[in-house]
Write an enzyme that holds these catalytic residues in place. Structure first.
Site, mmCIF file in Angstrom:
data_model
loop_
_atom_site.group_PDB
_atom_site.id
_atom_site.type_symbol
_atom_site.label_atom_id
_atom_site.label_comp_id
_atom_site.label_asym_id
_atom_site.label_seq_id
_atom_site.Cartn_x
_atom_site.Cartn_y
_atom_site.Cartn_z
ATOM 1 N N GLU A 183 -9.669 0.731 5.987
ATOM 2 C CA GLU A 183 -11.114 0.938 6.058
ATOM 3 C C GLU A 183 -11.603 0.271 7.345
ATOM 4 O O GLU A 183 -11.293 -0.900 7.581
ATOM 5 C CB GLU A 183 -11.792 0.302 4.837
ATOM 6 N N ARG A 230 0.911 -7.456 -2.350
ATOM 7 C CA ARG A 230 0.313 -7.732 -1.057
ATOM 8 C C ARG A 230 0.870 -9.035 -0.485
ATOM 9 O O ARG A 230 1.406 -9.860 -1.208
ATOM 10 C CB ARG A 230 -1.206 -7.737 -1.121
ATOM 11 N N LYS A 274 -11.047 -9.496 4.088
ATOM 12 C CA LYS A 274 -11.888 -9.136 5.235
ATOM 13 C C LYS A 274 -13.273 -9.752 5.123
ATOM 14 O O LYS A 274 -13.898 -10.072 6.131
ATOM 15 C CB LYS A 274 -11.975 -7.621 5.378
HETATM 16 P P1 ATP Z 1 -9.713 -6.449 1.999
HETATM 17 O O1 ATP Z 1 -9.573 -6.451 0.515
HETATM 18 O O2 ATP Z 1 -9.456 -7.754 2.650
HETATM 19 O O3 ATP Z 1 -10.986 -5.803 2.484
HETATM 20 P P2 ATP Z 1 -8.301 -4.060 2.036
HETATM 21 O O4 ATP Z 1 -7.090 -4.005 1.217
HETATM 22 O O5 ATP Z 1 -9.524 -3.450 1.438
HETATM 23 O O6 ATP Z 1 -8.547 -5.525 2.509
HETATM 24 P P3 ATP Z 1 -7.900 -1.864 3.763
HETATM 25 O O7 ATP Z 1 -8.372 -1.652 5.148
HETATM 26 O O8 ATP Z 1 -8.464 -1.027 2.705
HETATM 27 O O9 ATP Z 1 -8.093 -3.403 3.435
HETATM 28 O O10 ATP Z 1 -6.307 -1.807 3.719
HETATM 29 C C1 ATP Z 1 -5.546 -0.797 4.316
HETATM 30 C C2 ATP Z 1 -4.172 -0.817 3.740
HETATM 31 O O11 ATP Z 1 -3.546 -2.067 3.981
HETATM 32 C C3 ATP Z 1 -4.209 -0.620 2.237
HETATM 33 O O12 ATP Z 1 -3.194 0.295 1.898
HETATM 34 C C4 ATP Z 1 -3.945 -1.981 1.689
HETATM 35 O O13 ATP Z 1 -3.322 -1.918 0.456
HETATM 36 C C5 ATP Z 1 -3.065 -2.614 2.770
HETATM 37 N N1 ATP Z 1 -3.228 -4.062 2.759
HETATM 38 C C6 ATP Z 1 -4.372 -4.757 2.900
HETATM 39 N N2 ATP Z 1 -4.151 -6.075 2.777
HETATM 40 C C7 ATP Z 1 -2.823 -6.228 2.555
HETATM 41 C C8 ATP Z 1 -1.963 -7.356 2.340
HETATM 42 N N3 ATP Z 1 -2.439 -8.596 2.322
HETATM 43 N N4 ATP Z 1 -0.641 -7.119 2.155
HETATM 44 C C9 ATP Z 1 -0.157 -5.874 2.181
HETATM 45 N N5 ATP Z 1 -0.904 -4.776 2.367
HETATM 46 C C10 ATP Z 1 -2.224 -4.942 2.558
HETATM 47 MG MG MG Z 2 -9.806 -1.394 0.882
#
Ligand code: ATP
Ligand code: MG
Length: 552
Positions: A35, A261, A271
């Site tokens: 995102e 994760r 984020k």
């Molecule tokens: P946040 O919850 O911090 O906003 P997010 O998971 O919503 O992070 P996205 O931009 O939606 O962030 O994530 C893009 C991809 O990266 C998704 O497939 C997510 O599962 C993966 N991802 C995000 N954080 C991690 C992590 N700590 N370890 C492994 N994969 C991750």
């Molecule tokens: Mg997300």
């Protein structure tokens, strides 16, 4: 990417190999779906290395898809930064897509669900929806709007799209099962109304936006994704992912597979928290070298290889764990130990005057660029009458264990001569400002006979050295799990950045490119920053210490 250990087999790769062997899929297609509401962090790198690594290793392909359904928090600048980070990590996407590319198709699939009696427009407010939803132990109650006719739902949904209703006044919901033990299946929202937002891709074309759980499976299916890899918190959403695809006229049905994760000690990765660190000025920006963002790690001096290596080393499983920061630090230390040229830099200078060295004599010496790699060649070192050494490398008195310069005894200047400290000069306050020494001209490349030299110290010519600013880094947080006590900001390490203003670099560092990395001998690994100090001096950021001083 040669020379790197290949990605180890993990349970996802095993599934993919089975699907290829059985003929279920002829070609593998994955996607990385960020995102654009912030910069990528090291957790995202785990997902990038997994998705793009699979695409590459199985001769498949991987899309970069922006999951951009919440324009309130998303920005074009984040889109650009994410693209740059993925490229820098060494990957090229097959196609660049946006979930918003599919807004029209998503709308049409929503209409399909309505026509099939599987979605309805609901007038409950957000609070009422919550109240009707039930709990983990109690079933929910059906919305009073659940049995609207198809015709009425179609009309209301089109009027939602046309902008006739206020934010929050209506939603489109899937008609599934208000008694499902899985709360995600209790008539989840598919669309909500958001007026007055300018979407970075679609401008003001839409005032209804599809929800993630509706958008994601359809976007995957449109792109022909075979394996949709996501983190464990989406496991409970998988029935909904499958429900959406089972109830619309789309042939492709990707398989969602969840993995744990990445959590890393001494930092934060949400984020929301990273955004707060930036917006409240706790760090200098998303690319502050102390940040766990890809941009921060890059500016700090991490290499793409070291990050890929780290991601392969931690592996991919289904059990949550927290990785020690030392594992990440070790990945870059190993890389730089093998590849970074050696240089000398004095961080806390103390002046030595070599009394028996002629005043304007400059001798050019050679220093190997790497002690174990002759192919890296050597650089010129300039020795002059006045040199700087580190304040910590001199004592007036010390026992035998102190392997540095002591008044009345000898030490070797690295790649140069043996010197003896003869006299200290103090200022009015009593602080030592100079040490007068003498050198032994017979000791270049050989040890004096019958005399004990305490050790070897680094030095830089006072006349020819380059003034510089050096930034030393410690961990951004003082505790392994910031925020455990409630407020993560309370756990910030007040000493995570120390700026040393009086450093002196050896002349061979003149013109070092931004982003180039060196071992400053006996100090650590350093990287030339992208910006200079306000007075034009070069700035070097500490990447990592020479040794792991945390472990034990
Ligand atoms: P946040 O919850 O911090 O906003 P997010 O998971 O919503 O992070 P996205 O931009 O939606 O962030 O994530 C893009 C991809 O990266 C998704 O497939 C997510 O599962 C993966 N991802 C995000 N954080 C991690 C992590 N700590 N370890 C492994 N994969 C991750
Ligand atoms: Mg997300």
């Amino acid at each position: 990417m040669s020379g790197e250990t290949p990605a180890p087999k993990n349970f996802i790769r095993q599934i993919i190999e089975q699907d290829l062997a059985s003929g279920k899929h002829a070609a593998i297609r994955t996607r990385f779906p960020p995102e654009p509401n912030g910069f990528l962090h090291i957790g995202h790198a785990k997902s990038i290395v997994l998705n793009f690594g699979i695409g590459k290793d199985y001769q498949g392909s991987t899309n970069l898809r922006f999951d951009d359904t919440n324009p309130a928090k998303e920005e074009e600048a984040f889109v650009r930064a994410i693209e740059a980070d993925v490229r820098w990590l060494g990957y090229q996407w097959a196609e660049l897509r946006f979930a918003s590319d599919y807004f029209e198709q998503l709308h049409d699939y929503a209409v399909e669900l309505i026509r099939a009696g599987k979605a309805y427009v609901c007038d409950l407010s957000a609070d009422e929806v919550r109240e009707y939803r039930g709990t983990l132990t109690e079933p929910g109650r059906e919305s009073p709007f659940r049995d609207r006719s198809v015709a009425e739902n179609l009309e209301l949904f089109e009027r939602m799209r046309a902008g006739e209703f206020e934010d929050g006044s209506r939603t489109l919901r899937a008609k599934i099962d208000m008694a499902s033990p899985n709360i995600n299946m209790r008539d989840p929202a598919l669309y909500r109304i958001r007026h007055g937002l300018i979407h970075h891709q679609t401008g003001d074309a839409w005032c209804i936006y599809p929800m993630y759980d509706f958008t994601h499976p359809i976007s995957d299916a449109i792109e022909g994704i075979t394996h949709s890899l996501c983190t464990l918190e989406f496991e409970d959403h998988r029935p909904l992912y499958d429900w959406v695809l089972d109830n619309i006229s789309i042939a492709c049905h990707p398989r969602q597979i969840e993995f744990a994760r990445l959590n890393l000690e001494y930092t934060v990765m949400s984020k929301r928290k990273l955004t707060q660190l930036v917006s409240e000025g706790h760090v200098s920006g998303w690319d502050d070298p102390r940040m766990p963002t890809i941009a921060g790690l890059r500016r700090r001096g991490y290499t793409p290889e070291s990050i890929r290596q780290f991601c392969n080393a931690i592996g991919v499983t289904r059990s949550d764990s927290t990785v020690e920061m030392g594992v990440l630090e070790n990945a870059i230390r190993t890389d730089l130990d093998a590849h970074a040229p050696r240089r000398m830099a004095v961080l806390r200078p103390l002046k030595l005057v070599i009394s028996n060295w002629p005043a304007d004599q400059v001798e050019t010496l050679q220093g190997p660029n790497h002690p174990k790699d002759e192919d890296m060649g050597s650089r010129e070192l300039l020795l002059t009458r006045e040199v700087y050494i580190d304040r910590d490398d001199f004592r007036e008195e010390a026992n035998k264990k102190y392997k540095r310069l002591v008044l009345g005894s000898e030490v070797r200047l690295r790649n140069a001569y043996v010197i003896r400290a003869d006299e200290v000069i103090r200022d009015d306050s009593g602080e030592i400002v100079e040490v007068h020494c003498s050198y032994d001209p017979e000791t270049l490349g050989k040890n004096p006979e019958g005399r004990k030299v305490r050790g070897v110290i680094h030095w830089v010519s006072a006349e020819r050295g380059i003034p510089a600013q050096v930034r030393l880094h410690d961990r951004l947080f003082r505790v392994p799990n910031p925020g455990r006590g409630g407020d993560f900001l309370a756990d910030l390490n007040p000493d995570s950045l120390r700026v040393l203003e009086d450093c002196v670099l050896e002349p061979a560092l003149e013109g070092a490119q931004a982003g180039s990395r060196f071992q400053f001998e006996r100090e650590g690994y350093f990287c030339r920053d992208i910006e200079d100090a306000s007075d034009g001096r070069p700035v070097f950021n500490e990447v990592v210490s020479l040794r792991d001083s945390w472990g034990g």
